[in-house]
Write an enzyme that holds these catalytic residues in place. Structure first.
Site, PDB file in Angstrom:
ATOM      1  N   GLY A   1     -32.711 -25.018  48.880  1.00 18.50           N
ATOM      2  CA  GLY A   1     -31.346 -25.466  49.109  1.00 18.50           C
ATOM      3  C   GLY A   1     -31.076 -25.989  50.494  1.00 18.50           C
ATOM      4  N   GLY A   2     -31.980 -25.731  51.433  1.00 18.69           N
ATOM      5  CA  GLY A   2     -31.825 -26.283  52.770  1.00 18.69           C
ATOM      6  C   GLY A   2     -30.669 -25.675  53.548  1.00 18.69           C
ATOM      7  N   THR A   3     -30.252 -26.379  54.589  1.00 22.88           N
ATOM      8  CA  THR A   3     -29.230 -25.882  55.507  1.00 22.88           C
ATOM      9  C   THR A   3     -27.913 -25.613  54.803  1.00 22.88           C
ATOM     10  OG1 THR A   3     -30.220 -27.037  57.399  1.00 22.88           O
ATOM     11  CG2 THR A   3     -27.895 -26.431  57.574  1.00 22.88           C
ATOM     12  N   CYS A   4     -27.443 -26.543  53.992  1.00 25.99           N
ATOM     13  CA  CYS A   4     -26.118 -26.418  53.376  1.00 25.99           C
ATOM     14  C   CYS A   4     -25.980 -25.120  52.601  1.00 25.99           C
ATOM     15  CB  CYS A   4     -25.858 -27.614  52.461  1.00 25.99           C
ATOM     16  SG  CYS A   4     -24.281 -27.522  51.589  1.00 25.99           S
TER      17      CYS A   4
ATOM     18  N   GLU B   1     -41.511 -26.602  49.415  1.00 24.09           N
ATOM     19  CA  GLU B   1     -40.484 -25.874  50.152  1.00 24.09           C
ATOM     20  C   GLU B   1     -41.146 -24.700  50.867  1.00 24.09           C
ATOM     21  OE1 GLU B   1     -37.835 -24.522  52.220  1.00 24.09           O
ATOM     22  OE2 GLU B   1     -37.180 -26.244  51.015  1.00 24.09           O
TER      23      GLU B   1
ATOM     24  N   HIS C   1       4.501 -36.396  45.016  1.00 21.77           N
ATOM     25  CA  HIS C   1       5.310 -35.545  45.885  1.00 21.77           C
ATOM     26  C   HIS C   1       5.381 -34.149  45.277  1.00 21.77           C
ATOM     27  CE1 HIS C   1       8.603 -34.220  48.470  1.00 21.77           C
ATOM     28  NE2 HIS C   1       9.162 -33.729  47.367  1.00 21.77           N
TER      29      HIS C   1
END
Length: 459
Positions: free
Chosen positions: A39-42, A34, A441
């Site tokens: 964690g990257g983009t998200c 890394e 409902h």
């Protein structure tokens, strides 16, 4: 130093860490590389921070509407952007820390921090470390694109990443790009209190959607005070005082918009240009996306590409599904394929849009004989009760096979309610199966069987 592993995973976005987990659980030694934030983009500039901001913006909106619900608030609603940002940073930071802790504590996984570059088809270099493996998985994600528009070099535009660093409120935010990312930021900053103008080159917003969806979203935004400028064929920028002049050259309205900040939301590009992929022989397309087959294998045996960098999906859920496909093929003997998944996504304006399968325009182009049903949210009890009656829901099916072809739910809970349709499609069940189900409902979902009982020919 040179070290050999059974597998190398480049990138810690949504596909990388769970894949490392599966591989190490299978007894393999794994190197995970890394170069920036875990964690990257998200986790860092995508879903988690932006949806945290969307939540704050919704609270501000509902506070201003409190009197409609018989709730009395003393004094005007004020948004403290520093505290909004601090909350966003805390939520994103916890996720990032959890990903890093998981990887560093994973038995059989060695974490390397630095920039990975290929030296050959089985070797990468990270700083002074030379890593080799018979399997390499590329999960490097993407970043916001900054187009070479006239004058862009004379201003300091924001992107979907850098706008997250703001802790003050723009006086007038000009959003260039009327699609998913741009519209989310447009609505949230309008709710925070900014004047907002959206500038879109095309004749309508989010052109990949059906016209009625585009119109419905435009109506939601304009009712909240967002200005929409369409058919902006000649976008250019120039400094103006302490702000920016955005020339739009639209077919109607003033030819120029004066803003304090400009957000460029005109697409993304893959993080593949500095990996030295050519040294490994990995083929990319003209836009830089790594070319993969239906099982996410690249042009080089032993190298796979997952997530945003392969051009086969641009969402967290598709990246995670890439992991599932690769793990199933390598570890489980289960020949899963990218083309098995059904397109599904959400647009997080409020109320949100949930989408699955084909648009009606795509169905028409396919030549199928189809049936469709539509109901406005004004006729959905749950939406009326909540005072959120904008939007509609629609579903389209094949008249001959009874296959569900696609659906759109623009309204409260649309991002959740759409999953009833998605699950039915994934099960390859005919639409009467969903029509005959008894939904709870009051919910938005309960009207899906009603829609299926009111189908008419798609014209």
């Amino acid at each position: 130093m040179s070290t050999r592993f059974d597998a190398i995973v480049i990138g810690s976005g949504q596909a990388g860490p769970p894949l490392a987990g599966r591989l190490t659980a299978a007894g393999m030694s794994v190197a995970l590389v890394e170069r920036h934030r875990f964690g990257g983009t998200c986790v860092n500039t995508g879903c988690i921070p932006t949806k945290t901001l969307v939540a704050s913006a919704r609270v501000a909106r509902m506070a201003r509407r409190a009197a409609e619900y018989g709730v009395v608030l003393d004094g005007p609603v004020r948004v403290d952007m520093a505290r909004v940002k601090a909350r966003k940073d805390a939520v994103s930071g916890r996720s990032r820390t959890n990903v890093e802790r998981w990887l560093r504590g994973m038995t059989g996984c060695t974490v390397f921090q630095g920039h990975a570059r290929f030296e050959s088809a089985d070797t990468i270099r990270v700083g002074d470390d030379r890593l080799t493996a018979g399997r390499i998985f590329i999960n490097v994600g993407g970043r916001a694109a900054v187009p070479d528009l006239p004058g862009v070099d004379r201003i300091r535009p924001l992107t979907s990443g850098t706008i997250l660093d703001l802790d003050t409120l723009p006086r007038h935010l000009v959003v260039v790009g009327g699609s998913y990312i741009g519209l989310e930021f447009a609505q949230m900053y309008r709710r925070f209190g900014s004047e907002v103008t959206v500038v879109e080159r095309g004749p309508r917003l989010i052109p990949r959607e059906d016209p009625d969806v585009s119109d419905g979203i435009r109506d939601i935004l304009e009712r909240e005070g967002v200005s929409i400028r369409l058919s902006a064929e000649c976008i250019r920028f120039a400094p103006q005082g302490d702000g920016v002049a955005v020339a739009v050259d639209c077919t109607a309205g003033a030819p120029e918009v004066a803003g304090s900040h400009v957000l460029l939301a005109v697409g993304r590009r893959p993080n593949t240009d500095d990996l030295a992929l050519d040294r490994a022989g990995v083929v990319t397309d003209a836009r830089g996306y790594i070319t993969v087959d239906d099982q996410l294998r690249t042009s080089v045996p032993g190298i796979w590409a997952l997530g945003d960098c392969n051009g086969r999906g641009a969402f967290t859920h598709t990246a995670y599904n890439d992991f599932e496909i690769v793990a199933a093929n390598i570890l489980d003997g289960d020949p899963r394929r990218v083309t098995d998944r059904i397109p599904a996504y959400a647009l997080y304006v409020d109320p949100p849009l949930g989408r699955v399968g084909l648009t009606n325009e795509e169905v028409r182009r396919s030549g199928r004989r189809a049936l469709t049903g539509m109901r406005p949210m004004t006729r959905v009890g749950r939406a009326v009760e909540k005072g959120e009656e904008q939007g509609f829901m629609k579903i389209t099916v094949d008249a001959d096979t009874q296959e569900i072809l696609g659906a759109a739910i623009l309204g409260p809970g649309g991002d959740e309610a759409i999953h009833a349709v998605l699950a039915t499609m994934q099960a390859k069940a005919p639409y009467p199966t969903l029509q005959r189900s008894v939904h709870i409902h009051p919910t938005v979902s309960e009207l899906i069987p009603t829609l299926l009982g009111e189908l008419r020919p798609l014209t």
